[in-house]
Design a protein around this motif. Structure first.
Motif, PDB file in Angstrom:
ATOM      1  N   ARG A   1      -4.827  17.892 -18.962  1.00 57.95           N
ATOM      2  CA  ARG A   1      -4.452  18.601 -17.664  1.00 57.95           C
ATOM      3  C   ARG A   1      -3.043  19.293 -17.737  1.00 57.95           C
ATOM      4  N   LEU A   2      -3.055  20.571 -16.707  1.00 59.84           N
ATOM      5  CA  LEU A   2      -1.650  20.958 -16.501  1.00 59.84           C
ATOM      6  C   LEU A   2      -1.152  20.252 -15.583  1.00 59.84           C
ATOM      7  N   MET A   3      -1.776  19.549 -14.700  1.00 57.91           N
ATOM      8  CA  MET A   3      -1.101  18.832 -13.737  1.00 57.91           C
ATOM      9  C   MET A   3      -1.689  17.627 -13.229  1.00 57.91           C
ATOM     10  N   ASP A   4      -1.177  16.587 -12.989  1.00 56.12           N
ATOM     11  CA  ASP A   4      -1.866  15.350 -12.591  1.00 56.12           C
ATOM     12  C   ASP A   4      -1.392  15.174 -11.170  1.00 56.12           C
ATOM     13  N   TRP A   5      -2.207  14.823 -10.154  1.00 52.78           N
ATOM     14  CA  TRP A   5      -1.708  14.750  -8.863  1.00 52.78           C
ATOM     15  C   TRP A   5      -1.547  13.313  -8.217  1.00 52.78           C
ATOM     16  N   ASP A   6      -1.380  12.453  -9.389  1.00 49.09           N
ATOM     17  CA  ASP A   6      -0.746  11.193  -9.011  1.00 49.09           C
ATOM     18  C   ASP A   6      -1.636  10.319  -8.071  1.00 49.09           C
ATOM     19  N   CYS A   7      -3.051  10.704  -8.311  1.00 48.25           N
ATOM     20  CA  CYS A   7      -3.910  10.162  -7.229  1.00 48.25           C
ATOM     21  C   CYS A   7      -4.884   9.177  -8.005  1.00 48.25           C
ATOM     22  N   SER A   8      -4.987   8.571  -9.008  1.00 43.46           N
ATOM     23  CA  SER A   8      -5.742   7.737  -9.612  1.00 43.46           C
ATOM     24  C   SER A   8      -6.029   6.649  -8.681  1.00 43.46           C
ATOM     25  N   ASN A   9      -5.290   6.019  -7.868  1.00 42.49           N
ATOM     26  CA  ASN A   9      -5.529   5.480  -6.874  1.00 42.49           C
ATOM     27  C   ASN A   9      -5.326   5.603  -5.377  1.00 42.49           C
ATOM     28  N   CYS A  10      -5.821   7.056  -5.195  1.00 42.38           N
ATOM     29  CA  CYS A  10      -5.698   7.568  -3.926  1.00 42.38           C
ATOM     30  C   CYS A  10      -6.238   6.710  -2.716  1.00 42.38           C
ATOM     31  N   GLY A  11      -7.416   6.016  -3.162  1.00 41.92           N
ATOM     32  CA  GLY A  11      -8.051   5.060  -1.959  1.00 41.92           C
ATOM     33  C   GLY A  11      -7.060   4.301  -1.290  1.00 41.92           C
ATOM     34  N   ASP A  12      -5.978   3.878  -2.198  1.00 41.35           N
ATOM     35  CA  ASP A  12      -4.964   2.630  -1.668  1.00 41.35           C
ATOM     36  C   ASP A  12      -3.615   3.486  -1.378  1.00 41.35           C
ATOM     37  N   SER A  13      -3.223   4.483  -2.249  1.00 38.28           N
ATOM     38  CA  SER A  13      -1.632   4.828  -2.014  1.00 38.28           C
ATOM     39  C   SER A  13      -1.879   5.775  -0.964  1.00 38.28           C
ATOM     40  N   CYS A  14      -2.917   6.294  -0.340  1.00 38.10           N
ATOM     41  CA  CYS A  14      -3.014   7.037   0.828  1.00 38.10           C
ATOM     42  C   CYS A  14      -3.531   6.390   1.916  1.00 38.10           C
ATOM     43  N   ARG A  15      -3.548   5.209   2.071  1.00 37.60           N
ATOM     44  CA  ARG A  15      -4.200   4.597   3.127  1.00 37.60           C
ATOM     45  C   ARG A  15      -3.112   3.299   3.693  1.00 37.60           C
ATOM     46  N   PRO A  16      -2.119   3.914   4.134  1.00 33.78           N
ATOM     47  CA  PRO A  16      -1.137   2.777   4.730  1.00 33.78           C
ATOM     48  C   PRO A  16      -1.946   1.714   5.775  1.00 33.78           C
ATOM     49  N   ASP A  17      -2.763   1.851   6.252  1.00 36.43           N
ATOM     50  CA  ASP A  17      -3.425   1.149   7.153  1.00 36.43           C
ATOM     51  C   ASP A  17      -4.182  -0.232   6.200  1.00 36.43           C
ATOM     52  N   ILE A  18      -4.522   0.217   5.262  1.00 33.62           N
ATOM     53  CA  ILE A  18      -5.031  -1.050   4.249  1.00 33.62           C
ATOM     54  C   ILE A  18      -3.999  -1.379   3.078  1.00 33.62           C
ATOM     55  N   ASN A  19      -3.284  -0.666   2.975  1.00 35.57           N
ATOM     56  CA  ASN A  19      -2.334  -0.992   1.707  1.00 35.57           C
ATOM     57  C   ASN A  19      -0.646  -0.720   2.232  1.00 35.57           C
ATOM     58  N   PRO A  20      -0.030  -1.847   2.638  1.00 35.62           N
ATOM     59  CA  PRO A  20       1.332  -1.715   2.964  1.00 35.62           C
ATOM     60  C   PRO A  20       2.357  -1.385   2.095  1.00 35.62           C
ATOM     61  N   ASN A  21       2.128  -1.052   0.835  1.00 38.42           N
ATOM     62  CA  ASN A  21       2.757  -0.448  -0.103  1.00 38.42           C
ATOM     63  C   ASN A  21       2.516   0.991  -0.547  1.00 38.42           C
ATOM     64  N   ALA A  22       1.797   1.601   0.372  1.00 40.41           N
ATOM     65  CA  ALA A  22       1.243   2.914   0.204  1.00 40.41           C
ATOM     66  C   ALA A  22       2.224   3.903  -0.133  1.00 40.41           C
ATOM     67  N   THR A  23       2.374   4.579  -1.006  1.00 40.30           N
ATOM     68  CA  THR A  23       3.645   5.685  -1.286  1.00 40.30           C
ATOM     69  C   THR A  23       3.237   7.037  -0.828  1.00 40.30           C
ATOM     70  N   GLY A  24       2.052   7.513  -0.810  1.00 41.02           N
ATOM     71  CA  GLY A  24       1.692   8.816  -0.559  1.00 41.02           C
ATOM     72  C   GLY A  24       2.154  10.183  -1.566  1.00 41.02           C
ATOM     73  N   TYR A  25       2.668   9.583  -2.547  1.00 42.28           N
ATOM     74  CA  TYR A  25       3.282  10.439  -3.377  1.00 42.28           C
ATOM     75  C   TYR A  25       1.974  11.696  -3.787  1.00 42.28           C
ATOM     76  N   GLY A  26       0.991  11.231  -4.301  1.00 36.37           N
ATOM     77  CA  GLY A  26      -0.177  12.304  -4.789  1.00 36.37           C
ATOM     78  C   GLY A  26      -1.180  12.543  -3.574  1.00 36.37           C
ATOM     79  N   CYS A  27      -0.783  12.249  -2.388  1.00 31.18           N
ATOM     80  CA  CYS A  27      -2.122  12.451  -1.384  1.00 31.18           C
ATOM     81  C   CYS A  27      -2.479  13.872  -1.030  1.00 31.18           C
ATOM     82  N   TRP A  28      -1.591  14.865  -1.517  1.00 35.73           N
ATOM     83  CA  TRP A  28      -1.992  15.936  -1.243  1.00 35.73           C
ATOM     84  C   TRP A  28      -3.384  16.563  -2.238  1.00 35.73           C
ATOM     85  N   ILE A  29      -3.795  15.733  -2.980  1.00 38.64           N
ATOM     86  CA  ILE A  29      -5.224  16.067  -3.617  1.00 38.64           C
ATOM     87  C   ILE A  29      -6.188  15.902  -2.768  1.00 38.64           C
TER      88      ILE A  29
END
Length: 221
Positions: free
Chosen positions: A174-202
């Motif tokens: 990969r040229l870039m990795d969008w930090d999204c291997s756990n997008c289902g959790d890291s982009c869902r603050p409604d189910i993950n109180p520790n959601a970072t959002g770092y890679g949610c632009w994927i």
């Protein structure tokens, strides 16, 4: 037969109703417009950065970015940041040096710390290089709307990793990795109180990596 117009009371009531409706719909319209603007900006930046890296490799004659100064283990991180600014950003992504420190929240609302940016593009995108993942060449933080609010990861600020080869050569190099291997959790603050959002632009880009294809359901920002 006499013509009867509207009374003052009827006019005022009508104006009041229109005002209530406008008050209910305008915030949603404004919010949707702001989301649309951010989505367009993210897509544009993705295309510009990805193309810039590929053009840099082509112009420099490197088979992989690992062969370039970006992957030179003998260089300090500070030296690499200076090289990337002077020889990559200034040439392929027009802008200028800056020194801006912003405080961020994570997507969950928790404290996301401070980021100091050293480059701003002509379109107002703030960029910072760092080295955080052992298997990547660089970590790139960017704020798509500069110093403007909300300054929250997953909304207007994100990060990705630079790897050694473009995805056109191999989906696994990969040229870039969008930090999204756990997008289902890291982009869902409604189910993950520790959601970072770092890679949610994927979530607003086409799925182009094999390890992301499981995420078939995506939403805009």
């Amino acid at each position: 037969m006499s013509k009867k117009g509207f009374t003052l009371a009827e006019v005022l009531i009508t104006i009041g109703i229109i005002g209530v409706i406008a008050g209910m719909t305008l915030p949603a319209l404004i919010n949707n417009y702001q989301k649309h603007v951010l989505v367009v900006q993210v897509k544009d930046f993705y295309a510009i950065f990805n193309n810039a890296l590929m053009q840099y490799m082509n112009d420099s004659g490197y088979d992989t970015l690992k062969d370039s100064p970006i992957g030179d283990l003998s260089l300090s991180q500070k030296a690499k940041e200076e090289y990337l600014t002077e020889n990559f950003l200034k040439t392929y992504i027009k802008g200028q040096k800056t020194n801006v420190t912003l405080k961020y929240d994570l997507l969950s609302g928790k404290n996301g710390g401070y980021i100091t940016y050293h480059y701003i593009t002509n379109t107002g995108v703030l960029i910072k290089f760092s080295k955080e993942a052992w298997d990547s060449l660089q970590t790139v933080y960017f704020d798509i709307n500069g110093t403007k609010k909300p300054n929250r990861f997953g909304l207007d600020a994100f990060r990705f990793y630079i790897y050694e080869k473009p995805i056109s050569l191999s989906a696994y190099k990969r040229l870039m990795d969008w930090d999204c291997s756990n997008c289902g959790d890291s982009c869902r603050p409604d189910i993950n109180p520790n959601a970072t959002g770092y890679g949610c632009w994927i979530r607003i880009l086409p799925v182009s990596y094999t390890h992301l294809r499981a995420h078939e359901t995506r939403e805009d920002l």
